[in-house]
Design a protein around this motif. Structure first.
Motif, short mmCIF file in Angstrom:
data_model
loop_
_atom_site.label_atom_id
_atom_site.label_comp_id
_atom_site.label_asym_id
_atom_site.label_seq_id
_atom_site.Cartn_x
_atom_site.Cartn_y
_atom_site.Cartn_z
N ALA A 75 0.75 -1.29 -0.10
CA ALA A 75 -0.05 0.06 -0.18
C ALA A 75 0.91 1.20 0.02
CB ALA A 75 -0.83 0.07 1.23
N ARG A 76 1.77 1.03 0.89
CA ARG A 76 2.83 2.55 0.88
C ARG A 76 4.36 1.67 1.37
NH1 ARG A 76 2.53 7.89 4.82
NH2 ARG A 76 4.23 9.00 3.67
N PRO A 77 4.61 1.00 0.18
CA PRO A 77 6.13 0.38 0.52
C PRO A 77 7.35 1.64 0.69
CG PRO A 77 5.68 0.11 -1.91
CD PRO A 77 4.19 0.62 -1.06
N LYS A 78 8.15 1.16 1.37
CA LYS A 78 9.36 2.12 1.66
C LYS A 78 10.60 1.69 1.56
CE LYS A 78 8.55 5.95 3.81
NZ LYS A 78 8.12 7.20 4.66
N GLU A 79 11.21 1.30 2.86
CA GLU A 79 12.62 0.66 2.51
C GLU A 79 12.47 -0.91 2.47
OE1 GLU A 79 15.72 2.01 4.83
OE2 GLU A 79 15.80 3.87 3.71
N ILE A 80 13.89 -1.45 2.06
CA ILE A 80 13.86 -2.61 1.78
C ILE A 80 15.31 -3.21 2.45
CG2 ILE A 80 14.87 -2.37 -0.68
CD1 ILE A 80 13.49 -4.95 -1.56
N ALA A 81 15.39 -4.58 2.91
CA ALA A 81 16.64 -5.07 3.21
C ALA A 81 16.63 -6.82 2.95
CB ALA A 81 16.80 -4.85 4.74
N THR A 82 17.86 -7.16 2.78
CA THR A 82 17.83 -8.62 2.72
C THR A 82 18.83 -9.22 3.84
OG1 THR A 82 19.84 -8.07 1.48
CG2 THR A 82 17.72 -8.68 0.20
N ASP A 83 18.51 -10.56 3.86
CA ASP A 83 19.35 -11.31 4.97
C ASP A 83 20.46 -12.10 4.27
OD1 ASP A 83 17.96 -13.62 4.20
OD2 ASP A 83 16.50 -13.46 6.18
N ALA A 84 21.06 -12.70 5.26
CA ALA A 84 21.96 -13.99 4.62
C ALA A 84 21.54 -15.23 3.96
CB ALA A 84 23.13 -14.47 5.93
N ALA A 85 20.32 -15.47 4.22
CA ALA A 85 19.65 -16.37 3.39
C ALA A 85 18.94 -16.03 2.25
CB ALA A 85 18.48 -17.16 4.35
N GLY A 86 19.02 -14.72 1.82
CA GLY A 86 18.47 -14.09 0.48
C GLY A 86 16.99 -13.63 0.91
N ASP A 131 6.23 -1.36 4.90
CA ASP A 131 4.94 -0.71 4.55
C ASP A 131 4.31 0.31 5.53
OD1 ASP A 131 2.05 -0.23 3.31
OD2 ASP A 131 2.83 -1.57 1.78
N ALA A 132 4.45 1.62 5.16
CA ALA A 132 3.93 2.50 6.03
C ALA A 132 2.31 2.46 6.30
CB ALA A 132 4.46 3.92 5.49
N ALA A 133 1.64 2.23 5.22
CA ALA A 133 0.29 2.02 5.46
C ALA A 133 -0.06 0.78 6.27
CB ALA A 133 -0.28 1.96 4.03
N PHE A 134 0.40 -0.19 6.26
CA PHE A 134 0.19 -1.38 6.66
C PHE A 134 0.79 -1.47 8.30
CE2 PHE A 134 -0.10 -4.31 2.82
CZ PHE A 134 -1.08 -3.68 2.56
N GLY A 135 1.77 -0.60 8.54
CA GLY A 135 2.31 -0.61 9.83
C GLY A 135 3.23 -1.96 10.20
#
Length: 370
Positions: free
Chosen positions: A276-287, A293-297
């Motif tokens: 709905a309002r995606p913002k930042e993204i990250a990944t981990d060691a498993a991929g 999502d700011a709208a979903f909280g």
């Protein structure tokens, strides 16, 4: 009226232990809510297999600097509280070996909470490399800090302790910066230029991290594969994949190391797995891929192919673990801990992988009280 608390004030250090115990009864008791119960701070909740546990929240400097041994007595006797420098408008977070970097766009600094060293300091008050509006941030393997300055329209680079090193770009290169990401090898810097309603510059610009040479760009404004509408952030996968949050198109697009489009996942909607309002993204060691999502909280966790695994958090007007009103930044550290920034509640929530013991990893190495 002479209260029990007043009497204890005159007994001195000889009765320190007794005083602290008695004074605890004079202090107000903090009411615990259901959200504070340890059994409900496991994600996902039973009967599903646990994956993460809420560990702690950082609001300010007092949450990482060691407390003095007599702090509790002094607080109870005098009412003085330990001073803590908090967050005004935190935006993004990055972590290196227990040192937590948080950009504060309202206070124009990157604030640093070093848990193992019990130290707090700020980056950006430097004549050579001052910050004006720090937004997205990232760190490389050596702990060097990369900051997207929205006002300067440049990437400012500092060493781990805040010494200014160099600058990438400037007003002639960028239009509207959102974030910066360094690849796994520390060789490439990916800068998100979010563009705007009247701009066609909705793209990811890629630079050599050492000399700032421009290498290539990803995308242009549009709705097709490889095109963006208000891109927000970039994360790098375990095989060098480039994951881009395409905010205005409500999806995450995936590219290979050369910038070739692979696929995308997500669509606009109200169900988990939608955005709905995606913002930042990250990944981990498993991929796995983590998207705020700011709208979903909340933040949703996907496997490398974009299949939803789980989510953590809920939108709430009341602060508490996993409760968010305006979440923005996310990061996964070397130990797999997840850090989530909320701008409204001015905090960083930290989640520990359930398989990681409470005494394991860099955050377990805390400085002793003075």
């Amino acid at each position: 009226m002479n209260t029990p608390c007043g009497k204890f004030a005159s007994l001195g250090k000889l009765f320190l232990a007794v005083a602290i115990a008695a004074l605890a009864g004079c202090a107000p008791v903090q009411e615990r809510t259901d959200a504070d119960k340890p059994s409900l701070l496991i994600y996902p909740p039973p009967p599903d297999e646990p994956r993460y546990a809420y560990e702690r929240t950082i609001y300010g400097s007092a949450d990482v600097t060691p407390r003095k041994n007599d702090a509790a007595l002094k607080r109870a006797l005098t009412g003085d509280l330990e001073r803590s420098e908090g967050l005004l408008k935190p935006y993004a977070v990055a972590v290196h070996r227990g040192r937590i970097f948080v950009s504060d766009s309202a206070d124009r600094f990157v604030k640093v909470f070093d848990v193992p060293e019990g130290r707090y300091f700020k980056i950006g008050d430097d004549e050579l490399g001052p910050l004006t509006k720090p937004l997205g941030i990232d760190v490389d393997a050596q702990g060097n800090l990369y900051v997207a300055d929205g006002t300067a329209k440049a990437i400012m680079v500092y060493d781990r302790d805040g010494k200014y090193l160099r600058k990438i770009g400037g007003p002639k290169v960028f239009e509207r910066l959102s974030s910066v990401t360094v690849d796994t090898f520390g060789q490439r810097v990916f800068v998100t230029d979010i563009g705007g309603v009247s701009s066609d510059q909705h793209k990811i610009r890629v630079f050599d991290s050492n000399n700032g040479t421009h290498l290539f760009d990803l995308g242009k404004r549009g709705i097709g594969p490889g095109e963006f509408n208000l891109p927000r952030d970039v994360a790098i996968g375990i095989h060098g994949q480039i994951y881009v949050v395409d905010g205005g198109n409500f999806r995450v697009q995936v590219f290979d190391r050369t910038g070739r489009f692979i696929n995308s996942f997500g669509s606009v909607g109200k169900q988990m797995g939608n955005f709905a309002r995606p913002k930042e993204i990250a990944t981990d060691a498993a991929g796995n891929v983590y998207v705020v999502d700011a709208a979903f909280g909340n933040f949703q966790i996907f496997n490398p192919d974009g299949d939803l695994l789980m989510f953590i958090g809920e939108r709430s007007e009341r602060d508490g673990p996993a409760r968010y009103m305006l979440p923005s930044g996310i990061y996964v550290d070397e130990d797999g801990r997840v850090y989530m920034v909320d701008q409204w509640f001015k905090k960083i929530d930290i989640y520990r992988p359930h398989a990681l013991g409470v005494d394991m990893g860099f955050l377990a190495r805390r400085a002793p009280a003075k």
